[in-house]
Design a protein around this motif. Structure first.
Motif, short mmCIF file in Angstrom:
data_model
loop_
_atom_site.label_atom_id
_atom_site.label_comp_id
_atom_site.label_asym_id
_atom_site.label_seq_id
_atom_site.Cartn_x
_atom_site.Cartn_y
_atom_site.Cartn_z
N HIS A 143 0.84 -1.19 0.00
CA HIS A 143 0.00 0.00 0.00
C HIS A 143 0.89 1.25 0.00
O HIS A 143 2.00 1.23 0.54
CB HIS A 143 -0.89 -0.01 1.25
N GLU A 144 0.41 2.32 -0.60
CA GLU A 144 1.18 3.58 -0.64
C GLU A 144 1.43 4.15 0.75
O GLU A 144 2.43 4.82 0.97
CB GLU A 144 0.48 4.61 -1.53
N GLU A 145 0.52 3.87 1.69
CA GLU A 145 0.67 4.38 3.06
C GLU A 145 1.30 3.32 3.98
O GLU A 145 1.08 3.33 5.19
CB GLU A 145 -0.70 4.80 3.61
N PHE A 146 2.09 2.43 3.43
CA PHE A 146 2.73 1.34 4.16
C PHE A 146 3.54 1.87 5.35
O PHE A 146 4.27 2.85 5.22
CB PHE A 146 3.66 0.58 3.20
N ARG A 147 3.41 1.19 6.49
CA ARG A 147 4.20 1.49 7.70
C ARG A 147 4.57 0.16 8.36
O ARG A 147 3.75 -0.74 8.45
CB ARG A 147 3.42 2.34 8.70
N TYR A 148 5.81 0.07 8.85
CA TYR A 148 6.28 -1.16 9.48
C TYR A 148 7.19 -0.80 10.65
O TYR A 148 7.99 0.13 10.56
CB TYR A 148 7.07 -2.01 8.47
N VAL A 149 7.06 -1.55 11.74
CA VAL A 149 7.95 -1.41 12.89
C VAL A 149 8.66 -2.74 13.07
O VAL A 149 8.01 -3.78 13.23
CB VAL A 149 7.17 -1.03 14.17
N ASP A 150 10.00 -2.72 13.00
CA ASP A 150 10.74 -3.98 13.13
C ASP A 150 10.94 -4.35 14.60
O ASP A 150 10.51 -3.62 15.50
CB ASP A 150 12.06 -3.93 12.34
N SER A 151 11.59 -5.47 14.83
CA SER A 151 11.73 -5.98 16.21
C SER A 151 12.64 -5.11 17.08
O SER A 151 12.66 -5.28 18.29
CB SER A 151 12.23 -7.42 16.18
N SER A 152 13.35 -4.16 16.47
CA SER A 152 14.17 -3.23 17.23
C SER A 152 13.45 -1.91 17.49
O SER A 152 14.02 -0.99 18.07
CB SER A 152 15.48 -2.94 16.49
N GLY A 153 12.21 -1.80 17.02
CA GLY A 153 11.43 -0.59 17.21
C GLY A 153 11.65 0.47 16.15
O GLY A 153 11.14 1.58 16.27
N TRP B 114 -0.54 -5.01 1.08
CA TRP B 114 0.12 -5.08 2.39
C TRP B 114 0.24 -3.67 2.93
O TRP B 114 0.97 -2.83 2.40
CB TRP B 114 1.49 -5.74 2.22
N GLN B 115 -0.49 -3.38 3.99
CA GLN B 115 -0.53 -2.05 4.60
C GLN B 115 0.66 -1.83 5.53
O GLN B 115 1.11 -0.72 5.72
CB GLN B 115 -1.83 -1.89 5.38
N GLY B 116 1.14 -2.92 6.15
CA GLY B 116 2.27 -2.78 7.08
C GLY B 116 2.18 -3.81 8.18
O GLY B 116 1.49 -4.82 8.06
N GLY B 117 2.90 -3.53 9.25
CA GLY B 117 2.87 -4.47 10.36
C GLY B 117 3.92 -4.18 11.40
O GLY B 117 4.52 -3.10 11.44
N GLN B 118 4.13 -5.18 12.23
CA GLN B 118 5.05 -5.06 13.35
C GLN B 118 5.63 -6.44 13.67
O GLN B 118 4.92 -7.43 13.58
CB GLN B 118 4.30 -4.49 14.56
N ALA B 119 6.91 -6.48 14.01
CA ALA B 119 7.58 -7.74 14.35
C ALA B 119 8.12 -7.68 15.77
O ALA B 119 8.57 -6.63 16.23
CB ALA B 119 8.73 -8.01 13.37
N THR B 120 8.06 -8.81 16.45
CA THR B 120 8.61 -8.94 17.80
C THR B 120 9.47 -10.18 17.83
O THR B 120 9.02 -11.27 17.43
CB THR B 120 7.48 -9.07 18.85
N MET B 121 10.71 -10.05 18.29
CA MET B 121 11.58 -11.22 18.40
C MET B 121 11.09 -12.06 19.57
O MET B 121 10.73 -11.56 20.63
CB MET B 121 13.03 -10.82 18.62
N ILE B 122 11.04 -13.38 19.35
CA ILE B 122 10.61 -14.32 20.38
C ILE B 122 11.85 -14.90 21.04
O ILE B 122 12.69 -15.52 20.38
CB ILE B 122 9.79 -15.47 19.75
N ASN B 123 11.97 -14.65 22.34
CA ASN B 123 13.07 -15.23 23.12
C ASN B 123 12.58 -16.53 23.73
O ASN B 123 11.70 -16.53 24.59
CB ASN B 123 13.54 -14.28 24.21
#
Length: 124
Positions: free
Chosen positions: A30-40, A113-122
């Motif tokens: 999507h043109e307004e795509f936003r993503y936050v990776d596991s490091s913020g 795909w509009q975007g998303g967020q990832a979290t590392m699993i310990n």
């Protein structure tokens, strides 16, 4: 039927990303795509492509879906994925499991795909 389509879309996204297909990835985002990776760190469409798709920046070894779950409400789909990833970013190698939330929106009968967020699993 929707589940199969969204699973295929998700698998296709992963394949395009790991192959480094910038043009095809651009088409499904999507043109307004936003993503936050596991490091913020936050990314828009072009910075995500530069960091996580462009073969000049990232070398993907693998990105495997362990679990897949979706929730669809009208023109919005939330996809929860547990991913196992191995990649080289710059001179650093990364390997880990990530819980990822992807958001898709349907526009003109096409899921983007509009975007998303990832979290590392310990895992202990």
């Amino acid at each position: 039927m929707e589940t199969l389509n969204l699973k295929q879309l998700s698998d296709n996204r992963a394949e395009l990303q790991t192959k480094g297909d910038l043009d095809a990835m651009r088409d499904i985002m999507h043109e307004e795509f936003r993503y936050v990776d596991s490091s913020g760190r936050q990314f828009d469409k072009e910075t995500f492509l530069d960091q996580f798709v462009d073969p000049a920046s990232v070398q993907w070894i693998s990105q495997d879906t362990v679990t897949f779950d979706e929730t669809v409400s009208g023109e919005i789909a939330l996809i929860q994925i547990l991913l196992e990833e191995r990649f080289i970013l710059g001179t650093n190698a990364y390997e880990g499991r990530f819980w990822v939330l992807h958001v898709y929106v349907k526009e003109n009968d096409k899921w983007l795909w509009q975007g998303g967020q990832a979290t590392m699993i310990n895992e202990l």
